[in-house]
Design a protein around this motif. Structure first.
Motif, PDB file in Angstrom:
ATOM      1  N   ILE A  16       0.853  -1.204   0.000  1.00 36.64           N
ATOM      2  CA  ILE A  16       0.000   0.000   0.000  1.00 36.64           C
ATOM      3  C   ILE A  16       0.887   1.252   0.000  1.00 36.64           C
ATOM      4  N   PHE A  17       1.938   1.240   0.836  1.00 37.53           N
ATOM      5  CA  PHE A  17       2.844   2.390   0.843  1.00 37.53           C
ATOM      6  C   PHE A  17       3.538   2.544  -0.498  1.00 37.53           C
ATOM      7  N   ARG A  18       4.038   1.435  -1.046  1.00 36.77           N
ATOM      8  CA  ARG A  18       4.759   1.531  -2.319  1.00 36.77           C
ATOM      9  C   ARG A  18       3.869   2.040  -3.443  1.00 36.77           C
ATOM     10  N   SER A  19       2.604   1.622  -3.479  1.00 34.47           N
ATOM     11  CA  SER A  19       1.779   2.113  -4.581  1.00 34.47           C
ATOM     12  C   SER A  19       1.466   3.600  -4.377  1.00 34.47           C
ATOM     13  N   ASN A  20       1.372   4.041  -3.127  1.00 35.92           N
ATOM     14  CA  ASN A  20       1.190   5.474  -2.880  1.00 35.92           C
ATOM     15  C   ASN A  20       2.441   6.281  -3.247  1.00 35.92           C
ATOM     16  N   ILE A  21       3.609   5.689  -3.017  1.00 38.11           N
ATOM     17  CA  ILE A  21       4.854   6.376  -3.386  1.00 38.11           C
ATOM     18  C   ILE A  21       4.909   6.523  -4.903  1.00 38.11           C
ATOM     19  N   LYS A  22       4.548   5.443  -5.577  1.00 40.89           N
ATOM     20  CA  LYS A  22       4.583   5.450  -7.038  1.00 40.89           C
ATOM     21  C   LYS A  22       3.623   6.487  -7.612  1.00 40.89           C
ATOM     22  N   GLU A  23       2.462   6.594  -6.989  1.00 39.37           N
ATOM     23  CA  GLU A  23       1.472   7.550  -7.489  1.00 39.37           C
ATOM     24  C   GLU A  23       1.710   8.964  -6.976  1.00 39.37           C
ATOM     25  N   GLY A  24       2.706   9.128  -6.097  1.00 41.40           N
ATOM     26  CA  GLY A  24       3.046  10.457  -5.601  1.00 41.40           C
ATOM     27  C   GLY A  24       1.990  11.097  -4.709  1.00 41.40           C
ATOM     28  N   THR A  25       1.218  10.294  -3.992  1.00 46.94           N
ATOM     29  CA  THR A  25       0.200  10.850  -3.086  1.00 46.94           C
ATOM     30  C   THR A  25       0.862  11.468  -1.852  1.00 46.94           C
ATOM     31  N   GLU A  26       0.089  12.249  -1.092  1.00 50.38           N
ATOM     32  CA  GLU A  26       0.588  12.831   0.158  1.00 50.38           C
ATOM     33  C   GLU A  26       1.074  11.736   1.099  1.00 50.38           C
ATOM     34  N   LEU A  27       0.250  10.693   1.210  1.00 54.84           N
ATOM     35  CA  LEU A  27       0.611   9.558   2.060  1.00 54.84           C
ATOM     36  C   LEU A  27       1.944   8.970   1.602  1.00 54.84           C
ATOM     37  N   GLY A  28       2.089   8.791   0.302  1.00 59.98           N
ATOM     38  CA  GLY A  28       3.313   8.230  -0.257  1.00 59.98           C
ATOM     39  C   GLY A  28       4.532   9.074   0.084  1.00 59.98           C
ATOM     40  N   LYS A  29       4.382  10.390  -0.035  1.00 60.00           N
ATOM     41  CA  LYS A  29       5.512  11.282   0.251  1.00 60.00           C
ATOM     42  C   LYS A  29       5.950  11.154   1.703  1.00 60.00           C
ATOM     43  N   LYS A  30       4.966  11.097   2.603  1.00 57.98           N
ATOM     44  CA  LYS A  30       5.276  10.976   4.019  1.00 57.98           C
ATOM     45  C   LYS A  30       5.944   9.628   4.318  1.00 57.98           C
ATOM     46  N   ALA A  31       5.349   8.564   3.793  1.00 53.36           N
ATOM     47  CA  ALA A  31       5.849   7.216   4.074  1.00 53.36           C
ATOM     48  C   ALA A  31       7.275   7.038   3.573  1.00 53.36           C
ATOM     49  N   LYS A  32       7.569   7.590   2.409  1.00 48.45           N
ATOM     50  CA  LYS A  32       8.884   7.415   1.788  1.00 48.45           C
ATOM     51  C   LYS A  32      10.020   7.916   2.677  1.00 48.45           C
ATOM     52  N   GLU A  33       9.781   9.008   3.391  1.00 46.43           N
ATOM     53  CA  GLU A  33      10.817   9.550   4.277  1.00 46.43           C
ATOM     54  C   GLU A  33      11.284   8.513   5.288  1.00 46.43           C
ATOM     55  N   TYR A  34      10.351   7.727   5.786  1.00 48.71           N
ATOM     56  CA  TYR A  34      10.700   6.714   6.789  1.00 48.71           C
ATOM     57  C   TYR A  34      11.242   5.451   6.128  1.00 48.71           C
ATOM     58  N   ILE A  35      10.545   5.003   5.102  1.00 49.82           N
ATOM     59  CA  ILE A  35      10.885   3.727   4.465  1.00 49.82           C
ATOM     60  C   ILE A  35      12.318   3.722   3.932  1.00 49.82           C
ATOM     61  N   ASP A  36      12.722   4.797   3.268  1.00 46.06           N
ATOM     62  CA  ASP A  36      14.066   4.838   2.699  1.00 46.06           C
ATOM     63  C   ASP A  36      15.155   4.841   3.762  1.00 46.06           C
ATOM     64  N   LYS A  37      14.785   5.176   5.007  1.00 45.52           N
ATOM     65  CA  LYS A  37      15.777   5.144   6.089  1.00 45.52           C
ATOM     66  C   LYS A  37      15.747   3.822   6.848  1.00 45.52           C
ATOM     67  N   GLY A  38      14.872   2.917   6.462  1.00 50.63           N
ATOM     68  CA  GLY A  38      14.770   1.640   7.177  1.00 50.63           C
ATOM     69  C   GLY A  38      13.962   1.767   8.458  1.00 50.63           C
ATOM     70  N   LEU A  39      13.214   2.876   8.580  1.00 53.05           N
ATOM     71  CA  LEU A  39      12.395   3.099   9.780  1.00 53.05           C
ATOM     72  C   LEU A  39      10.944   2.722   9.503  1.00 53.05           C
ATOM     73  N   LEU A  40      10.170   2.590  10.582  1.00 61.17           N
ATOM     74  CA  LEU A  40       8.741   2.310  10.413  1.00 61.17           C
ATOM     75  C   LEU A  40       7.985   3.605  10.182  1.00 61.17           C
ATOM     76  N   VAL A  41       6.940   3.515   9.401  1.00 63.29           N
ATOM     77  CA  VAL A  41       6.029   4.641   9.216  1.00 63.29           C
ATOM     78  C   VAL A  41       5.279   4.800  10.547  1.00 63.29           C
ATOM     79  N   PRO A  42       5.035   6.038  11.010  1.00 70.46           N
ATOM     80  CA  PRO A  42       4.377   6.204  12.322  1.00 70.46           C
ATOM     81  C   PRO A  42       3.036   5.474  12.425  1.00 70.46           C
ATOM     82  N   ASP A  43       2.760   4.979  13.625  1.00 67.91           N
ATOM     83  CA  ASP A  43       1.547   4.194  13.870  1.00 67.91           C
ATOM     84  C   ASP A  43       0.258   4.908  13.465  1.00 67.91           C
ATOM     85  N   GLU A  44       0.143   6.224  13.733  1.00 65.64           N
ATOM     86  CA  GLU A  44      -1.115   6.935  13.410  1.00 65.64           C
ATOM     87  C   GLU A  44      -1.445   6.762  11.937  1.00 65.64           C
ATOM     88  N   ILE A  45      -0.424   6.866  11.101  1.00 67.60           N
ATOM     89  CA  ILE A  45      -0.640   6.776   9.651  1.00 67.60           C
ATOM     90  C   ILE A  45      -1.031   5.349   9.269  1.00 67.60           C
TER      91      ILE A  45
END
Ligand code: ADP
Ligand code: ZN
Length: 221
Positions: free
Chosen positions: A34-63
């Protein structure tokens, strides 16, 4: 059938989840996909998630929790689902328990795929994914079709950005610190079923199906 897949990054959760999803005809819900498809489509969610994912961190629980909540309410989840990559933290698991209770449903089993860290690092370097349908491949153990194309849909397979070695090591640390405690959490509920993640996909699948069978028999008796 309501299942959760647990295991370190690269243990083979996604691959086995797809097989289980076909066998039981229930949706495969992968938060990573779900995160990867949002990153690919450039959604707001995708932009936020990418910051964490590329660092090997978890996306925050609220999201993450918000996404899963919406997904579980879709009508195709009525007869069951396989959660792959969720929960990944104790608060996520507590949230899920509460949500399932509100819906009046129970988990059948939590499948924990065990693979050692060394093995994971070795495997990840060869992992390739289809950016279109999400199928996973491995250059040695499960190679894609001719010319490196997905055997399912024909798209050229790629290496995920977070599969670079230094990110993999960080993801393993994140796994041990935040996700591994879930094994104990679900052990206390009597829901854990551990299988060894083997190099050959069908070996893991074989062990998985036979232990799932005996687990369900034990549960229903
Ligand atoms: P893997 O299981 O191989 O680590 P996934 O595709 O499941 O990969 O997830 C990729 C990344 O997406 C994770 O490293 C993490 O940053 C993020 N992610 C996925 N699921 C969750 C979750 N439940 N909570 C927080 N972050 C998540
Ligand atoms: Zn494909």
């Amino acid at each position: 059938m309501r299942l959760i897949m647990l295991g370190a990054p690269g243990a083979g959760k996604g691959t086995q989840a797809v097989i289980l999803s076909e066998r039981f005809n229930i949706p495969h819900i992968s938060t990573g996909d779900i995160f990867r498809s949002n990153i690919k489509e450039g959604t707001e969610l995708g932009k936020k998630a990418k910051e964490y994912i590329d660092k090997g961190l978890l996306v925050p629980d609220e999201i993450t929790i918000g996404i899963v909540k919406d997904r579980l309410l879709q009508p195709d989840c009525r007869n069951g689902f396989i959660l792959d990559g969720f929960p990944r933290t104790i608060p996520q698991a507590q949230y899920l328990d509460k949500a399932l209770e509100d819906m009046g449903i129970m988990l059948d089993a939590v499948i924990n795929i065990y693979v050692s860290d060394d093995e994971i690092v070795r495997r990840m370097s060869g992992r390739r994914v289809c950016p279109s349908c999400g199928m996973s491949y491995h250059t040695d153990y499960n190679p894609p079709g001719k010319n490196g194309e997905c055997s399912g849909c024909g798209t050229a397979v790629v290496q995920r950005e977070d599969d670079r070695e230094e990110t993999v090591i960080k993801r393993l640390q994140t796994y041990h610190a935040q996700t591994e405690p879930l094994i104990d959490y679900y052990e206390k509920q009597g829901k854990i079923l551990t299988v060894t993640g083997r190099d050959k996909i069908e070996d893991t699948t074989g062990e998985l199906f036979s232990s799932l069978d005996s687990f369900r028999q034990k549960m229903s008796s």
